[in-house]
Scaffold this motif. Structure first.
Motif, short mmCIF file in Angstrom:
data_model
loop_
_atom_site.label_atom_id
_atom_site.label_comp_id
_atom_site.label_asym_id
_atom_site.label_seq_id
_atom_site.Cartn_x
_atom_site.Cartn_y
_atom_site.Cartn_z
N ASP A 1 1.17 5.15 1.80
CA ASP A 1 0.65 5.88 2.95
C ASP A 1 0.12 7.25 2.55
OD1 ASP A 1 1.37 3.84 4.68
OD2 ASP A 1 3.32 4.71 5.13
N HIS B 1 0.85 -1.19 0.00
CA HIS B 1 0.00 0.00 0.00
C HIS B 1 0.88 1.24 0.00
CE1 HIS B 1 1.23 -0.48 4.14
NE2 HIS B 1 1.04 0.83 4.27
N ARG C 1 8.60 8.66 6.21
CA ARG C 1 8.57 7.86 7.44
C ARG C 1 9.88 7.14 7.70
NH1 ARG C 1 2.58 5.08 8.09
NH2 ARG C 1 1.39 7.02 7.90
N HIS D 1 4.57 -0.42 -0.23
CA HIS D 1 5.43 -1.06 0.76
C HIS D 1 4.63 -1.97 1.69
CE1 HIS D 1 3.77 2.56 2.57
NE2 HIS D 1 3.82 1.92 3.72
FE FE2 Z 1 2.43 2.08 5.33
#
Ligand code: FE2
Length: 262
Positions: free
Chosen positions: A123, A121, A138, A183
């Motif tokens: 983010d 998916h 992230r 990821h």
């Molecule tokens: Fe994620």
């Protein structure tokens, strides 16, 4: 006159969308992730989360855009009861000096490669993020020593071409533009995997941190036997088809319902 704005991004992430930093000596630190409080939160895979910073400083994992007033994933509020139990994790999340949004530990149950591919998916890191400010990326700090596990990164969810598989031993440190890259983690083993995930704002502080720990934007993929890869591709396709059929059936039921009401 037209003002053309854009987000501030890290040059180090431009080419591949990720960097792998020097490994942290995780063995020196206590296992703080076992002491903090977890909540059930459906992410991709069988997961629970322990937030360290959240929108209001409460133990919950919601996106900051669902907070009142809605805002982007920056200026996370540290949760005193969690910070008290995990000072080293908080110190590590704050070390770059970049603005922190959400910060939490994920607990992931064992996840085979095919299931991981289904879980791939992107983010939603930059919803409501004002143009001209830093792009949110992230950090992933692996806490448990998951010697056979790896993070899967793809530019295209269903295309294995160019897939990168990054090893997840204790102390592995990755920074990823997870809004750009698809990821998910393949987690081999019997015990859950724990990983500290921090939303950081891109900017000079994060750039300096990446440089300090020798961020590398190309790493050798973890080798996986071709038959396991092929079985994974088939499993992803099977699960995708099952999901599509489920929603198609639900859609038809909704149409039938609407017609019967007409
Ligand atoms: Fe994620």
């Amino acid at each position: 006159m037209i003002a053309i704005m854009s987000y501030i991004k890290s040059a180090a992430l431009e080419e591949t969308g990720y960097v792998v930093l020097d490994r942290y000596n995780q063995e020196l630190d206590p296992k703080e992730w076992l002491d903090i409080e977890y909540v059930d939160w459906k992410s991709s895979g069988d997961t629970r989360f322990a937030p360290l910073a959240s929108a209001q400083g409460l133990i919950e994992c919601n996106g900051f855009w669902n907070s009142v007033p809605p805002r982007t994933d920056k200026d996370g509020v540290w949760i005193p009861s969690q910070v008290e139990k995990a000072p080293n994790l908080v110190r590590r999340a704050q070390e770059p000096g970049a603005n922190v949004g959400r910060c939490r530990v994920i607990e992931l149950q064992p996840t085979p490669y095919g299931e991981c591919l289904y879980n791939l998916h992107q983010d939603d890191n930059n919803r409501l993020n004002p143009d001209g400010t830093g792009w949110v990326v992230r950090g992933f700090f692996n806490l448990t020593d998951d010697k056979d596990s790896f993070f899967v990164l793809r530019e295209n969810r269903t295309d294995p071409q160019g897939e990168t598989r990054i090893a997840l031993p204790a102390g592995a440190q990755l920074i990823i533009d997870t809004q750009r890259l698809w990821h998910a983690a393949t987690h081999i083993g019997t015990d859950p995997r724990y990983c500290l995930i921090t939303s950081w704002e891109s900017g000079p502080e994060l750039d300096a941190y990446i440089e300090k720990y020798n961020g590398r934007n190309h790493v050798e993929s973890v080798p996986v036997d071709q038959d396991i890869l092929d079985a994974g591709y088939a499993e992803q396709a099977r699960r995708d088809a099952a999901r599509a059929a489920y929603y198609a059936a639900k859609g038809q039921a909704a149409v039938a319902q609407a017609m019967s009401e007409a």
